[in-house]
Design a protein around this motif. Structure first.
Motif, PDB file in Angstrom:
ATOM      1  N   HIS A  36       2.580 -10.513  -0.620  1.00 42.31           N
ATOM      2  CA  HIS A  36       1.588  -9.439  -0.681  1.00 42.31           C
ATOM      3  C   HIS A  36       2.045  -8.352  -1.648  1.00 42.31           C
ATOM      4  O   HIS A  36       3.205  -7.942  -1.625  1.00 42.31           O
ATOM      5  CB  HIS A  36       1.401  -8.838   0.715  1.00 42.31           C
ATOM      6  N   HIS A  38       1.224  -4.456  -2.881  1.00 39.83           N
ATOM      7  CA  HIS A  38       0.536  -3.196  -2.614  1.00 39.83           C
ATOM      8  C   HIS A  38       0.103  -2.562  -3.934  1.00 39.83           C
ATOM      9  O   HIS A  38       0.750  -2.725  -4.958  1.00 39.83           O
ATOM     10  CB  HIS A  38       1.475  -2.225  -1.884  1.00 39.83           C
ATOM     11  N   GLY A  39      -1.001  -1.817  -3.894  1.00 42.43           N
ATOM     12  CA  GLY A  39      -1.427  -1.022  -5.039  1.00 42.43           C
ATOM     13  C   GLY A  39      -2.226  -1.757  -6.098  1.00 42.43           C
ATOM     14  O   GLY A  39      -2.683  -1.135  -7.054  1.00 42.43           O
ATOM     15  N   ASP A  74      -4.748  -9.844  -3.220  1.00 43.96           N
ATOM     16  CA  ASP A  74      -3.562  -9.002  -3.065  1.00 43.96           C
ATOM     17  C   ASP A  74      -2.481  -9.749  -2.288  1.00 43.96           C
ATOM     18  O   ASP A  74      -1.371  -9.262  -2.134  1.00 43.96           O
ATOM     19  CB  ASP A  74      -3.880  -7.655  -2.417  1.00 43.96           C
ATOM     20  N   THR A  75      -2.821 -10.956  -1.817  1.00 42.42           N
ATOM     21  CA  THR A  75      -1.871 -11.808  -1.094  1.00 42.42           C
ATOM     22  C   THR A  75      -2.112 -13.252  -1.506  1.00 42.42           C
ATOM     23  O   THR A  75      -3.258 -13.677  -1.636  1.00 42.42           O
ATOM     24  CB  THR A  75      -2.057 -11.675   0.434  1.00 42.42           C
ATOM     25  N   TRP A  96       5.195   0.631  -5.839  1.00 45.14           N
ATOM     26  CA  TRP A  96       4.441  -0.411  -5.153  1.00 45.14           C
ATOM     27  C   TRP A  96       5.368  -1.520  -4.668  1.00 45.14           C
ATOM     28  O   TRP A  96       6.148  -2.077  -5.429  1.00 45.14           O
ATOM     29  CB  TRP A  96       3.356  -0.974  -6.074  1.00 45.14           C
ATOM     30  N   HIS A 101       4.856 -11.413   3.889  1.00 42.87           N
ATOM     31  CA  HIS A 101       4.188 -10.858   5.059  1.00 42.87           C
ATOM     32  C   HIS A 101       4.746 -11.394   6.381  1.00 42.87           C
ATOM     33  O   HIS A 101       4.280 -10.985   7.441  1.00 42.87           O
ATOM     34  CB  HIS A 101       2.681 -11.106   4.988  1.00 42.87           C
TER      35      HIS A 101
END
Length: 150
Positions: A36, A38-39, A74-75, A96, A101
């Motif tokens: 994953h 982020h941002g 995003d993943t 970021w 996960h």
């Protein structure tokens, strides 16, 4: 910028503003890893087996290479003995995290930090009041830089 200023245990990569980043996520284990970021959303550009001799990888025919419109995510779950190639543009200045996960994997260090466009961030020295207030409530300093120097 020198990534060492962010700490030796952060696995930090410094990205230039608007740079196109391509990462190869390589899983040479028997477990899937949902990676994953982020941002950002990234383009899933390519996916396939790292070693077709492993039954865990699945079909040799499952490999693909994106055409002109790669899917955005995003993943991405990188299965056993599989790889994924992802791309994103460094268009969102900030710090970021990219991590697995699965919490135990993340806790064991399967994570990295992107320091994106620090030269842009430095032009915006004012900390939002809501962030400053949270720091003050926790007794954290609000006047130091990333190396904890005044």
């Amino acid at each position: 910028m020198d990534p060492r200023v962010y700490g030796e245990h952060t696995n930090t990569v410094v990205l230039k503003s608007m740079e196109v980043i391509e990462l190869v996520l390589w899983n040479n284990s028997t477990m899937a890893h949902p990676m994953h970021l982020h941002g950002h959303t990234f383009q899933l550009y390519e996916y396939g087996c790292t070693d077709a001799d492993h039954d865990e990888c699945g079909s040799k025919d499952m490999a693909f290479k994106a055409g002109s419109s790669p899917m955005r995510r995003d993943t991405v779950s990188v299965g056993p003995f599989q790889y994924a190639v992802i791309r994103f543009k460094a268009s969102n200045p900030g710090m970021w995290l990219m991590h697995c996960h699965i919490d135990t994997h993340h806790a064991q260090g399967m994570a990295m930090l992107f320091a994106e466009a620090p030269e842009v961030l430095q032009q915006t020295p004012d900390m939002p009041l809501s962030v400053r207030d949270q720091c003050l409530l926790q007794g954290a300093a609000t006047s130091v830089n990333s190396t904890s120097n005044d």
